[in-house]
Design a protein around this motif. Structure first.
Motif, PDB file in Angstrom:
ATOM      1  N   ASP A   4       0.887  -1.230   0.111  1.00 28.15           N
ATOM      2  CA  ASP A   4      -0.080  -0.065  -0.064  1.00 28.15           C
ATOM      3  C   ASP A   4       0.887   1.217  -0.119  1.00 28.15           C
ATOM      4  O   ASP A   4       0.401   2.471  -0.162  1.00 28.15           O
ATOM      5  N   LYS A   5       2.268   1.122   0.256  1.00 31.30           N
ATOM      6  CA  LYS A   5       2.921   2.423   0.465  1.00 31.30           C
ATOM      7  C   LYS A   5       4.280   2.463  -0.157  1.00 31.30           C
ATOM      8  O   LYS A   5       4.913   3.335  -0.128  1.00 31.30           O
ATOM      9  N   THR A   6       4.506   1.414  -1.015  1.00 29.74           N
ATOM     10  CA  THR A   6       5.802   1.224  -1.659  1.00 29.74           C
ATOM     11  C   THR A   6       5.591   1.114  -3.184  1.00 29.74           C
ATOM     12  O   THR A   6       4.973  -0.038  -3.650  1.00 29.74           O
ATOM     13  N   LEU A   7       6.360   1.872  -3.779  1.00 32.53           N
ATOM     14  CA  LEU A   7       6.357   1.814  -5.477  1.00 32.53           C
ATOM     15  C   LEU A   7       7.721   1.293  -5.795  1.00 32.53           C
ATOM     16  O   LEU A   7       8.590   1.491  -5.506  1.00 32.53           O
ATOM     17  N   ILE A   8       7.537   0.360  -6.758  1.00 31.59           N
ATOM     18  CA  ILE A   8       8.798  -0.223  -7.449  1.00 31.59           C
ATOM     19  C   ILE A   8       8.855   0.319  -8.763  1.00 31.59           C
ATOM     20  O   ILE A   8       7.892   0.326  -9.436  1.00 31.59           O
ATOM     21  N   PHE A   9      10.252   0.992  -9.250  1.00 32.16           N
ATOM     22  CA  PHE A   9       9.985   1.380 -10.652  1.00 32.16           C
ATOM     23  C   PHE A   9      11.432   1.202 -11.197  1.00 32.16           C
ATOM     24  O   PHE A   9      12.429   1.097 -10.550  1.00 32.16           O
ATOM     25  N   SER A  10      11.741   1.261 -12.281  1.00 29.98           N
ATOM     26  CA  SER A  10      13.143   1.195 -13.052  1.00 29.98           C
ATOM     27  C   SER A  10      13.414   2.636 -13.407  1.00 29.98           C
ATOM     28  O   SER A  10      12.321   3.529 -13.531  1.00 29.98           O
ATOM     29  N   SER A  11      14.537   3.178 -13.559  1.00 27.84           N
ATOM     30  CA  SER A  11      14.893   4.449 -13.784  1.00 27.84           C
ATOM     31  C   SER A  11      16.408   4.415 -14.018  1.00 27.84           C
ATOM     32  O   SER A  11      17.263   3.626 -13.339  1.00 27.84           O
ATOM     33  N   LEU A  12      16.966   5.365 -14.834  1.00 29.44           N
ATOM     34  CA  LEU A  12      18.214   5.378 -15.213  1.00 29.44           C
ATOM     35  C   LEU A  12      18.394   6.953 -14.286  1.00 29.44           C
ATOM     36  O   LEU A  12      18.330   7.837 -14.660  1.00 29.44           O
ATOM     37  N   GLN A  13      19.246   6.686 -13.266  1.00 32.27           N
ATOM     38  CA  GLN A  13      19.405   7.646 -12.070  1.00 32.27           C
ATOM     39  C   GLN A  13      20.525   8.596 -12.578  1.00 32.27           C
ATOM     40  O   GLN A  13      21.678   8.063 -12.653  1.00 32.27           O
ATOM     41  N   SER A  14      20.309  10.020 -12.951  1.00 34.61           N
ATOM     42  CA  SER A  14      21.475  10.747 -13.090  1.00 34.61           C
ATOM     43  C   SER A  14      21.085  11.962 -13.115  1.00 34.61           C
ATOM     44  O   SER A  14      19.680  12.354 -13.031  1.00 34.61           O
ATOM     45  N   ASP A  15      22.117  12.847 -12.575  1.00 36.33           N
ATOM     46  CA  ASP A  15      21.408  14.272 -12.419  1.00 36.33           C
ATOM     47  C   ASP A  15      21.742  15.229 -13.502  1.00 36.33           C
ATOM     48  O   ASP A  15      21.780  16.564 -13.431  1.00 36.33           O
ATOM     49  N   SER A  16      22.106  14.719 -14.584  1.00 38.13           N
ATOM     50  CA  SER A  16      22.404  15.408 -15.882  1.00 38.13           C
ATOM     51  C   SER A  16      21.940  14.575 -17.082  1.00 38.13           C
ATOM     52  O   SER A  16      21.733  13.195 -17.041  1.00 38.13           O
ATOM     53  N   VAL A  17      21.728  15.106 -18.238  1.00 34.52           N
ATOM     54  CA  VAL A  17      21.288  14.625 -19.556  1.00 34.52           C
ATOM     55  C   VAL A  17      22.736  13.813 -19.800  1.00 34.52           C
ATOM     56  O   VAL A  17      23.757  14.261 -19.938  1.00 34.52           O
ATOM     57  N   LEU A  18      22.589  12.528 -20.383  1.00 30.84           N
ATOM     58  CA  LEU A  18      23.400  11.693 -20.639  1.00 30.84           C
ATOM     59  C   LEU A  18      23.653  11.702 -22.246  1.00 30.84           C
ATOM     60  O   LEU A  18      22.421  11.300 -22.869  1.00 30.84           O
ATOM     61  N   THR A  19      24.657  11.932 -23.093  1.00 29.61           N
ATOM     62  CA  THR A  19      24.695  11.588 -24.384  1.00 29.61           C
ATOM     63  C   THR A  19      25.899  10.819 -24.684  1.00 29.61           C
ATOM     64  O   THR A  19      27.002  10.819 -24.104  1.00 29.61           O
ATOM     65  N   VAL A  20      25.603   9.567 -25.588  1.00 29.41           N
ATOM     66  CA  VAL A  20      26.543   8.498 -25.916  1.00 29.41           C
ATOM     67  C   VAL A  20      26.561   8.602 -27.460  1.00 29.41           C
ATOM     68  O   VAL A  20      25.470   8.635 -27.918  1.00 29.41           O
ATOM     69  N   ALA A  21      27.829   8.795 -27.987  1.00 26.47           N
ATOM     70  CA  ALA A  21      27.845   8.510 -29.389  1.00 26.47           C
ATOM     71  C   ALA A  21      27.456   6.922 -29.797  1.00 26.47           C
ATOM     72  O   ALA A  21      27.803   6.096 -29.114  1.00 26.47           O
ATOM     73  N   HIS A  22      27.275   7.016 -31.004  1.00 21.32           N
ATOM     74  CA  HIS A  22      26.848   5.656 -31.715  1.00 21.32           C
ATOM     75  C   HIS A  22      28.114   4.725 -31.585  1.00 21.32           C
ATOM     76  O   HIS A  22      29.363   5.410 -32.046  1.00 21.32           O
ATOM     77  N   GLY A  23      28.243   3.366 -31.089  1.00 18.44           N
ATOM     78  CA  GLY A  23      29.184   2.766 -30.724  1.00 18.44           C
ATOM     79  C   GLY A  23      29.829   2.945 -29.708  1.00 18.44           C
ATOM     80  O   GLY A  23      30.829   2.164 -29.224  1.00 18.44           O
ATOM     81  N   GLU A  24      29.877   4.166 -28.890  1.00 19.51           N
ATOM     82  CA  GLU A  24      30.710   4.240 -27.689  1.00 19.51           C
ATOM     83  C   GLU A  24      30.087   3.681 -26.657  1.00 19.51           C
ATOM     84  O   GLU A  24      28.723   3.399 -26.379  1.00 19.51           O
ATOM     85  N   ARG A  25      31.120   2.869 -25.864  1.00 23.12           N
ATOM     86  CA  ARG A  25      30.905   2.419 -24.794  1.00 23.12           C
ATOM     87  C   ARG A  25      30.304   3.164 -23.409  1.00 23.12           C
ATOM     88  O   ARG A  25      30.987   4.339 -23.313  1.00 23.12           O
ATOM     89  N   HIS A  26      29.334   2.902 -22.601  1.00 23.59           N
ATOM     90  CA  HIS A  26      28.942   3.655 -21.410  1.00 23.59           C
ATOM     91  C   HIS A  26      28.486   2.774 -20.527  1.00 23.59           C
ATOM     92  O   HIS A  26      28.370   1.660 -20.683  1.00 23.59           O
ATOM     93  N   PHE A  27      28.593   3.332 -19.177  1.00 27.33           N
ATOM     94  CA  PHE A  27      28.321   2.687 -17.959  1.00 27.33           C
ATOM     95  C   PHE A  27      27.343   3.083 -17.204  1.00 27.33           C
ATOM     96  O   PHE A  27      27.113   2.832 -16.001  1.00 27.33           O
ATOM     97  N   HIS A  28      26.314   3.484 -17.857  1.00 26.96           N
ATOM     98  CA  HIS A  28      24.857   4.132 -17.032  1.00 26.96           C
ATOM     99  C   HIS A  28      24.265   3.106 -17.274  1.00 26.96           C
ATOM    100  O   HIS A  28      23.647   2.442 -18.539  1.00 26.96           O
ATOM    101  N   HIS A  29      23.546   2.450 -16.313  1.00 30.70           N
ATOM    102  CA  HIS A  29      22.519   1.539 -16.457  1.00 30.70           C
ATOM    103  C   HIS A  29      20.884   1.738 -15.923  1.00 30.70           C
ATOM    104  O   HIS A  29      21.093   2.416 -14.792  1.00 30.70           O
ATOM    105  N   VAL A  30      20.153   1.177 -16.417  1.00 31.05           N
ATOM    106  CA  VAL A  30      18.846   1.203 -15.701  1.00 31.05           C
ATOM    107  C   VAL A  30      18.750   0.265 -14.411  1.00 31.05           C
ATOM    108  O   VAL A  30      19.262  -0.978 -14.378  1.00 31.05           O
TER     109      VAL A  30
END
Length: 119
Positions: A4-30
């Motif tokens: 009744d009081k707990t929400l489960i959700f998925s999110s990419l937690q970041s305090d800024s906009v993430l930009t990744v070039a095509h083919g570039e490796r990144h380590f931001h995960h949902v």
């Protein structure tokens, strides 16, 4: 909702906009998070570490009707910028996620991505 009081959700937690070039490796995960409803608002989200994987994504959760099972997706990066997702199940024991197992080949077919469980 977990209860009744707990929400489960998925999110990419970041305090800024993430930009990744095509083919570039990144380590931001949902990741999957939970937040409690307190005094008319949602509290600070906490990552559900038992459902997380290193260098992968965890998202798209769904509870069974009796709230004793939780189904969710885990995705990992593969070579050539491919992502493979599979559906997992966790038992819900006293509010904790336990006995996490990947669903069998009837759901997670070889070389296919399975995602977005719905019960």
């Amino acid at each position: 909702l977990k209860d009744d009081k707990t929400l489960i959700f998925s999110s990419l937690q970041s305090d800024s906009v993430l930009t990744v070039a095509h083919g570039e490796r990144h380590f931001h995960h949902v990741k999957l998070y939970e937040s409690d409803y307190i005094d008319g608002g949602w509290g600070t989200p906490k990552e559900i570490e038992s459902l997380s994987i290193t260098y992968g994504h965890s998202a798209n959760g769904a509870f069974s009707q009796d709230k004793k099972k939780f189904y969710f997706t885990q995705c990992t990066n593969k070579p050539n910028n491919k992502v493979l997702c599979q559906i997992y199940r966790a038992d819900v024991v006293k509010g904790e996620f336990k006995n996490i197992t990947k669903l069998n080949g009837n759901v997670n077919m070889k070389k296919n991505t399975s995602t977005q469980p719905a019960i």
